[in-house]
Design an enzyme around this catalytic site. Structure first.
Site, PDB file in Angstrom:
ATOM      1  N   LYS A 201       0.826  -1.209   0.000  1.00  6.61           N
ATOM      2  CA  LYS A 201       0.000   0.000   0.000  1.00  6.61           C
ATOM      3  C   LYS A 201       0.862   1.261   0.000  1.00  6.61           C
ATOM      4  O   LYS A 201       0.614   2.205  -0.760  1.00  6.61           O
ATOM      5  CB  LYS A 201      -0.911   0.014   1.232  1.00  6.61           C
ATOM      6  CG  LYS A 201      -1.713   1.314   1.410  1.00  6.61           C
ATOM      7  CD  LYS A 201      -2.493   1.319   2.705  1.00  6.61           C
ATOM      8  CE  LYS A 201      -1.713   1.858   3.869  1.00  6.61           C
ATOM      9  NZ  LYS A 201      -1.671   3.334   3.911  1.00  6.61           N
ATOM     10  N   ASN A 202       1.880   1.298   0.871  1.00  2.00           N
ATOM     11  CA  ASN A 202       2.688   2.508   1.012  1.00  2.00           C
ATOM     12  C   ASN A 202       3.623   2.740  -0.157  1.00  2.00           C
ATOM     13  O   ASN A 202       4.282   3.783  -0.221  1.00  2.00           O
ATOM     14  CB  ASN A 202       3.484   2.447   2.322  1.00  2.00           C
ATOM     15  CG  ASN A 202       2.595   2.562   3.542  1.00  2.00           C
ATOM     16  OD1 ASN A 202       1.495   3.111   3.468  1.00  2.00           O
ATOM     17  ND2 ASN A 202       3.048   2.027   4.661  1.00  2.00           N
TER      18      ASN A 202
ATOM     19  N   ARG B  81      -5.419   9.170   3.970  1.00  4.30           N
ATOM     20  CA  ARG B  81      -4.481  10.009   4.705  1.00  4.30           C
ATOM     21  C   ARG B  81      -3.310  10.475   3.842  1.00  4.30           C
ATOM     22  O   ARG B  81      -2.752  11.539   4.069  1.00  4.30           O
ATOM     23  CB  ARG B  81      -3.978   9.228   5.927  1.00  4.30           C
ATOM     24  CG  ARG B  81      -3.178  10.044   6.925  1.00  4.30           C
ATOM     25  CD  ARG B  81      -3.005   9.255   8.208  1.00  4.30           C
ATOM     26  NE  ARG B  81      -2.085   9.873   9.140  1.00  4.30           N
ATOM     27  CZ  ARG B  81      -2.390  10.848   9.985  1.00  4.30           C
ATOM     28  NH1 ARG B  81      -3.622  11.323  10.010  1.00  4.30           N
ATOM     29  NH2 ARG B  81      -1.488  11.342  10.811  1.00  4.30           N
TER      30      ARG B  81
ATOM     31  N   CYS C 289      -6.617   7.915   8.805  1.00  2.00           N
ATOM     32  CA  CYS C 289      -6.561   7.532  10.224  1.00  2.00           C
ATOM     33  C   CYS C 289      -6.183   8.715  11.096  1.00  2.00           C
ATOM     34  O   CYS C 289      -5.327   9.520  10.739  1.00  2.00           O
ATOM     35  CB  CYS C 289      -5.529   6.419  10.424  1.00  2.00           C
ATOM     36  SG  CYS C 289      -5.995   4.846   9.708  1.00  2.00           S
TER      37      CYS C 289
ATOM     38  N   ARG D 252      -0.319  15.336  11.384  1.00  2.00           N
ATOM     39  CA  ARG D 252       0.655  15.008  10.362  1.00  2.00           C
ATOM     40  C   ARG D 252       0.903  16.287   9.576  1.00  2.00           C
ATOM     41  O   ARG D 252       0.351  16.502   8.498  1.00  2.00           O
ATOM     42  CB  ARG D 252       0.155  13.886   9.452  1.00  2.00           C
ATOM     43  CG  ARG D 252       1.155  13.522   8.359  1.00  2.00           C
ATOM     44  CD  ARG D 252       0.692  12.356   7.516  1.00  2.00           C
ATOM     45  NE  ARG D 252       0.931  11.084   8.151  1.00  2.00           N
ATOM     46  CZ  ARG D 252       0.736   9.904   7.542  1.00  2.00           C
ATOM     47  NH1 ARG D 252       0.292   9.858   6.317  1.00  2.00           N
ATOM     48  NH2 ARG D 252       0.986   8.781   8.182  1.00  2.00           N
TER      49      ARG D 252
ATOM     50  N   ASP E 227       4.039  21.020   6.690  1.00  2.00           N
ATOM     51  CA  ASP E 227       4.866  22.203   6.504  1.00  2.00           C
ATOM     52  C   ASP E 227       6.155  21.886   5.769  1.00  2.00           C
ATOM     53  O   ASP E 227       6.646  22.700   4.975  1.00  2.00           O
ATOM     54  CB  ASP E 227       5.169  22.864   7.866  1.00  2.00           C
ATOM     55  CG  ASP E 227       5.855  21.919   8.837  1.00  2.00           C
ATOM     56  OD1 ASP E 227       5.402  20.762   8.933  1.00  2.00           O
ATOM     57  OD2 ASP E 227       6.821  22.325   9.498  1.00  2.00           O
TER      58      ASP E 227
ATOM     59  N   ASP F 249       4.412   1.541  12.066  1.00  2.00           N
ATOM     60  CA  ASP F 249       3.296   0.731  11.595  1.00  2.00           C
ATOM     61  C   ASP F 249       3.294  -0.668  12.208  1.00  2.00           C
ATOM     62  O   ASP F 249       2.248  -1.316  12.287  1.00  2.00           O
ATOM     63  CB  ASP F 249       3.341   0.598  10.066  1.00  2.00           C
ATOM     64  CG  ASP F 249       2.735   1.801   9.363  1.00  2.00           C
ATOM     65  OD1 ASP F 249       2.235   2.700  10.056  1.00  2.00           O
ATOM     66  OD2 ASP F 249       2.765   1.832   8.114  1.00  2.00           O
TER      67      ASP F 249
ATOM     68  N   ARG G 284      -8.235  -0.551   4.180  1.00  6.87           N
ATOM     69  CA  ARG G 284      -7.322   0.413   3.558  1.00  6.87           C
ATOM     70  C   ARG G 284      -5.959  -0.206   3.280  1.00  6.87           C
ATOM     71  O   ARG G 284      -5.242   0.242   2.377  1.00  6.87           O
ATOM     72  CB  ARG G 284      -7.132   1.642   4.462  1.00  6.87           C
ATOM     73  CG  ARG G 284      -8.359   2.514   4.644  1.00  6.87           C
ATOM     74  CD  ARG G 284      -8.058   3.700   5.547  1.00  6.87           C
ATOM     75  NE  ARG G 284      -6.790   4.306   5.168  1.00  6.87           N
ATOM     76  CZ  ARG G 284      -5.727   4.432   5.980  1.00  6.87           C
ATOM     77  NH1 ARG G 284      -5.806   4.002   7.223  1.00  6.87           N
ATOM     78  NH2 ARG G 284      -4.620   4.985   5.560  1.00  6.87           N
TER      79      ARG G 284
END
Length: 420
Positions: free
Chosen positions: A22-23, A92, A116, A121, A124, A306, A398
């Site tokens: 997923k990531n 997210r 989530c 998070r 900037d 995670d 997700r």
């Protein structure tokens, strides 16, 4: 709304074929915006976050469709630079489209992301870096209006923290910018390397991925390609931990063991035996798990945040006391209340959690609070005596592709039901 119903106490046995990460796939889907022609992504996991990213691409005017585990994207017909708030709120990591849109169009309009609720998070670092690269960014009423009228240019960016999202956004903005971009204190996760490998295959010039300094020479054109998404190391450690917490044995195929080098030794410290043969992992659980030395979550190559809820669930059934220190997300212990409800002994003070293993967990109705916290509740339910019902399982959808199908294939008593 749906729930998972689990009857625990069954040792898991069998084979798992690991799905794509997923990531990794989400920033690569965003990167497809930068390519001419067709992009084909193999080993693409069928997750709600992936479907949300595909809806964003379609809304921008791209052609995007999935068949089985292959996604096909063509951004040649892209006709829009604005992502509606309803789509940004679906996941997210939707902010990853910021760098790609600026790199492709020189302008974009979007809102802050959803997903989530793990704590702030801040973006900037993303915005500061893009401003250094020539973007003008105005924040108004939760919306971001970004413009680089003369196009983006290379810059030297020093990140105050090795943020994965910021590193990815800068990479996506830099690959078609004019000149050379240097990212210092860059994130080093395997998913960063996967994104870099995809972009290189599309014609980008990127060096240094896997280290803390990335060098990106901008090019004028990127082309589509056929690319295979890396396996999901966090899903992998989840299923290995599921076998461990139930005293089972599992074979896991289509893995990349080197990408789990900061996780497998920790699992071995619990008493599990792990054998590796090429891209296949074999885990044999001990009769009783051992408590772990103190674990502190850190950016890669440290212990990933995670995986913290997964190992906490594991330690609820271990022999001894384990200590966790969470340094990445301030709300990463939201799963603790559910584990306590199931009979775990966990004491939290600030960002430190002390877990004393118990002889037996008990099934209970619990509510998933986030993606990995929900997975921790499922693992606890697999080991518990009696029935556990996990609601709000959309969080797990997700990041885990039909988790109940994978676990039932290993012998678990788990089924998905509609809420009454």
């Amino acid at each position: 709304m749906q729930k998972l119903v689990i009857t625990g106490g069954i040792p898991l046995e069998g084979t798992v074929v690991l799905h794509g990460a997923k990531n990794s796939v989400l920033p690569i889907l965003a990167a497809s915006l930068l390519c001419q022609g067709e992009t084909v992504l193999e080993n693409c996991p069928r997750l709600t976050d992936v479907f949300a990213a595909c809806r964003i691409l379609t809304d921008l005017g791209c052609r995007c469709h999935m068949k089985e585990h292959t996604a096909v994207i063509s951004a040649d017909g892209m006709c829009c630079e604005e992502i509606p708030e309803r789509l940004m709120q679906e996941m997210r990591s939707s902010i990853i489209f910021l760098g790609a849109l600026l790199g492709r169009c020189g302008v974009c309009h979007l809102s802050y992301p959803g997903g989530c609720e793990l704590g702030p998070r801040p973006i900037d670092m993303h915005l500061d870096a893009l401003r250094k690269m020539g973007a003008e960014i105005v924040q108004n009423g939760g919306r971001l209006h970004c413009c680089a009228a003369g196009g983006l240019h290379g810059a030297k960016v020093h990140l105050k923290y090795p943020s994965v999202g910021a590193t990815e956004n800068i990479m996506l903005a830099a690959v078609r910018a004019k000149g050379t971009t240097y990212i210092y204190n860059a994130a080093r996760e395997p998913e960063i390397c996967d994104l870099a490998a995809f972009l290189r295959q599309c014609g980008a010039e990127i060096h240094g991925d896997g280290g803390d300094t990335l060098v990106i020479h901008g090019v004028s054109v990127l082309h589509g390609t056929v690319y295979r998404i890396m396996p999901d190391r966090i899903a992998g450690i989840t299923y290995l931990a599921a076998a461990a917490i139930t005293g089972g044995t599992v074979q896991m195929k289509q893995t990349e063991p080197a990408q789990m080098e900061n996780l497998l030794p920790v699992l071995e410290q619990t008493g599990c035996r792990i054998d590796i043969a090429d891209k296949t992992l074999y885990l044999h659980a001990p009769v009783k798990l051992r408590a772990l030395p103190p674990i502190r979550t850190m950016p890669h190559p440290g212990f990933p945040t995670d995986a913290q809820p997964i190992f906490m669930a594991l330690m609820t059934c271990a022999d001894g006391v384990s200590v966790f220190e969470e340094t990445v997300f301030e709300n990463r212990y939201r799963h603790v209340d559910a584990l306590l409800k199931m009979g775990a002994e966990i004491y939290v003070s600030g960002q430190t959690a002390v877990v004393k293993g118990v002889r037996q967990l008990s099934g209970a109705p619990v509510r998933a609070t986030d993606l990995r916290g929900g997975a921790a509740m499922v693992l606890a339910g697999l080991a518990a005596q009696g029935v556990t019902e996990v609601t709000q399982i959309f969080h797990m959808d997700r990041g885990y592709e039909t988790m109940e199908t994978v676990l039932s294939g290993l012998g678990a008593s788990i089924k998905r039901e509609n809420l009454e």
